[in-house]
Design a protein around this motif. Structure first.
Motif, PDB file in Angstrom:
ATOM      1  N   ALA A 185      -0.586   8.572  -1.345  1.00 40.28           N
ATOM      2  CA  ALA A 185      -0.290   7.315  -0.653  1.00 40.28           C
ATOM      3  C   ALA A 185       1.138   7.309  -0.119  1.00 40.28           C
ATOM      4  O   ALA A 185       1.389   6.875   1.019  1.00 40.28           O
ATOM      5  CB  ALA A 185      -0.512   6.140  -1.602  1.00 40.28           C
ATOM      6  N   LEU A 186       2.089   7.793  -0.906  1.00 37.59           N
ATOM      7  CA  LEU A 186       3.475   7.826  -0.459  1.00 37.59           C
ATOM      8  C   LEU A 186       3.661   8.790   0.708  1.00 37.59           C
ATOM      9  O   LEU A 186       4.549   8.594   1.548  1.00 37.59           O
ATOM     10  CB  LEU A 186       4.387   8.206  -1.624  1.00 37.59           C
ATOM     11  N   ALA A 187       2.820   9.834   0.768  1.00 36.49           N
ATOM     12  CA  ALA A 187       2.909  10.798   1.871  1.00 36.49           C
ATOM     13  C   ALA A 187       2.561  10.154   3.212  1.00 36.49           C
ATOM     14  O   ALA A 187       2.954  10.668   4.267  1.00 36.49           O
ATOM     15  CB  ALA A 187       2.000  11.998   1.611  1.00 36.49           C
ATOM     16  N   GLN A 188       1.858   9.036   3.191  1.00 37.69           N
ATOM     17  CA  GLN A 188       1.538   8.334   4.436  1.00 37.69           C
ATOM     18  C   GLN A 188       2.777   7.724   5.076  1.00 37.69           C
ATOM     19  O   GLN A 188       2.777   7.402   6.264  1.00 37.69           O
ATOM     20  CB  GLN A 188       0.497   7.230   4.194  1.00 37.69           C
ATOM     21  N   GLN A 189       3.825   7.519   4.274  1.00 34.32           N
ATOM     22  CA  GLN A 189       5.084   6.931   4.744  1.00 34.32           C
ATOM     23  C   GLN A 189       4.833   5.632   5.499  1.00 34.32           C
ATOM     24  O   GLN A 189       5.267   5.452   6.647  1.00 34.32           O
ATOM     25  CB  GLN A 189       5.856   7.939   5.600  1.00 34.32           C
ATOM     26  N   THR A 190       4.142   4.721   4.842  1.00 39.30           N
ATOM     27  CA  THR A 190       3.779   3.449   5.453  1.00 39.30           C
ATOM     28  C   THR A 190       4.817   2.369   5.156  1.00 39.30           C
ATOM     29  O   THR A 190       5.711   2.538   4.326  1.00 39.30           O
ATOM     30  CB  THR A 190       2.420   2.986   4.916  1.00 39.30           C
ATOM     31  N   ASP A 191       4.645   1.227   5.823  1.00 41.17           N
ATOM     32  CA  ASP A 191       5.501   0.065   5.585  1.00 41.17           C
ATOM     33  C   ASP A 191       5.065  -0.710   4.358  1.00 41.17           C
ATOM     34  O   ASP A 191       5.875  -1.374   3.713  1.00 41.17           O
ATOM     35  CB  ASP A 191       5.455  -0.891   6.788  1.00 41.17           C
ATOM     36  N   ILE A 192       3.747  -0.654   4.058  1.00 47.72           N
ATOM     37  CA  ILE A 192       3.158  -1.421   2.964  1.00 47.72           C
ATOM     38  C   ILE A 192       2.480  -0.458   2.000  1.00 47.72           C
ATOM     39  O   ILE A 192       1.778   0.463   2.418  1.00 47.72           O
ATOM     40  CB  ILE A 192       2.110  -2.441   3.470  1.00 47.72           C
ATOM     41  N   LEU A 193       2.693  -0.697   0.711  1.00 47.61           N
ATOM     42  CA  LEU A 193       2.063   0.113  -0.330  1.00 47.61           C
ATOM     43  C   LEU A 193       1.307  -0.830  -1.261  1.00 47.61           C
ATOM     44  O   LEU A 193       1.892  -1.755  -1.825  1.00 47.61           O
ATOM     45  CB  LEU A 193       3.133   0.882  -1.101  1.00 47.61           C
ATOM     46  N   VAL A 194       0.003  -0.604  -1.397  1.00 47.40           N
ATOM     47  CA  VAL A 194      -0.851  -1.433  -2.257  1.00 47.40           C
ATOM     48  C   VAL A 194      -1.311  -0.583  -3.433  1.00 47.40           C
ATOM     49  O   VAL A 194      -2.009   0.425  -3.247  1.00 47.40           O
ATOM     50  CB  VAL A 194      -2.066  -1.980  -1.482  1.00 47.40           C
ATOM     51  N   LEU A 195      -0.914  -0.982  -4.640  1.00 52.81           N
ATOM     52  CA  LEU A 195      -1.232  -0.219  -5.844  1.00 52.81           C
ATOM     53  C   LEU A 195      -2.098  -1.083  -6.761  1.00 52.81           C
ATOM     54  O   LEU A 195      -1.677  -2.162  -7.178  1.00 52.81           O
ATOM     55  CB  LEU A 195       0.048   0.184  -6.579  1.00 52.81           C
ATOM     56  N   ASP A 196      -3.288  -0.592  -7.083  1.00 50.53           N
ATOM     57  CA  ASP A 196      -4.201  -1.334  -7.947  1.00 50.53           C
ATOM     58  C   ASP A 196      -4.233  -0.657  -9.321  1.00 50.53           C
ATOM     59  O   ASP A 196      -4.845   0.387  -9.493  1.00 50.53           O
ATOM     60  CB  ASP A 196      -5.600  -1.368  -7.327  1.00 50.53           C
ATOM     61  N   GLU A 197      -3.552  -1.241 -10.284  1.00 51.76           N
ATOM     62  CA  GLU A 197      -3.431  -0.691 -11.637  1.00 51.76           C
ATOM     63  C   GLU A 197      -2.957   0.764 -11.615  1.00 51.76           C
ATOM     64  O   GLU A 197      -3.626   1.669 -12.132  1.00 51.76           O
ATOM     65  CB  GLU A 197      -4.770  -0.806 -12.377  1.00 51.76           C
TER      66      GLU A 197
END
Length: 257
Positions: A152-164
């Motif tokens: 997910a971090l490799a996507q280098q996005t503006d928003i990070l959604v982490l579910d548990e």
């Protein structure tokens, strides 16, 4: 609502069953929001709504002035990354290949030098470089969870959604992983929504908390105002002792007498 990420009066349901009811919250760039609440409170549903995977029945979610419903799947993937509660048990790829999938929204037919560098840096930062060419199927649950975060971090996005994101991690890796997320949020101005059950971790690593119960917002703000002993008792049905240990909030629950 003026915010980089604005969740404005969002409602969602399955048939006659309401899962979210007029949930509103705004986040600035670099904010970390802890999504907390008992099982079935609507945390995962709200996370899916932000991703555009759950079509809301009313309200809207706006990212940097743009309603996410107007974004193409590729555009959303370039702006929003997701770490689900669990990952496939027998993922047919190596750790490096799995992380490289996070570059898909940005790269062409084959990865370039920058794509490879991003993945290598993240594997090193998350202490996964020794696993780089190991099949995902050979990893423990906690190791897979860290790999999915790296992807997910490799996507280098503006928003990070982490579910548990720490559910399968030991206590040391819980602290390490959330600290890395907090550092990256500060460095790159990433806005993170983290659904988490551990109240101590939520209070420690979040800028603010959003407490849900039965799909309704029952608290929003800093941990001191959102998680009082009375609120925890009313929402979770347990008594709790709250204290500070070396400046870190600690919640010790016990069943009511």
């Amino acid at each position: 609502m003026s915010a980089y990420l604005a969740i404005d009066k969002v409602s969602f349901g399955y048939g006659s069953r309401t899962v979210l009811r007029e949930v509103s919250v705004g986040l600035a760039k670099g904010d970390i929001l802890g999504l907390i609440g008992p099982n079935g409170a609507g945390k995962s549903t709200l996370a899916r709504a932000v991703l555009g995977l759950a079509t809301v029945s009313s309200g809207r979610i706006v990212l940097d002035g743009v309603d996410i419903r107007g974004m193409s799947p590729k555009a959303r993937a370039q702006r929003i990354a997701y770490v689900p509660q669990s990952s496939p048990l027998s993922f047919p790829a190596t750790v490096f290949e799995t992380c490289l999938l996070g570059r898909t929204p940005h790269m062409g037919a084959r990865p370039g030098a920058n794509d490879l560098r991003v993945v290598e840096d993240l594997l090193r930062r998350l202490r996964l470089e020794s696993f780089a060419f190991r099949p995902m199927s050979e990893l423990s649950g906690g190791e897979r969870q860290r790999v999915m975060l790296a992807r997910a971090l490799a996507q280098q996005t503006d928003i990070l959604v982490l579910d548990e994101p720490t559910s399968a991690l030991d206590i040391g890796n819980q602290l390490f992983t959330l600290r890395v997320v907090a550092e990256i949020a500060r460095e790159r101005g990433v806005t993170a929504l983290v659904a988490i059950h551990d109240l101590s971790l939520a209070a420690r690593f979040s800028d603010s908390l959003l407490l849900l119960d039965k799909g309704v917002v029952v608290g929003h703000g800093d941990w001191q105002s959102t998680l009082t002993e009375k609120i925890v008792r009313d929402v979770y049905g347990v008594d709790v002792e709250i204290g500070l240990l070396r400046g870190v909030p600690v919640f010790a629950p016990h069943e009511p007498a």
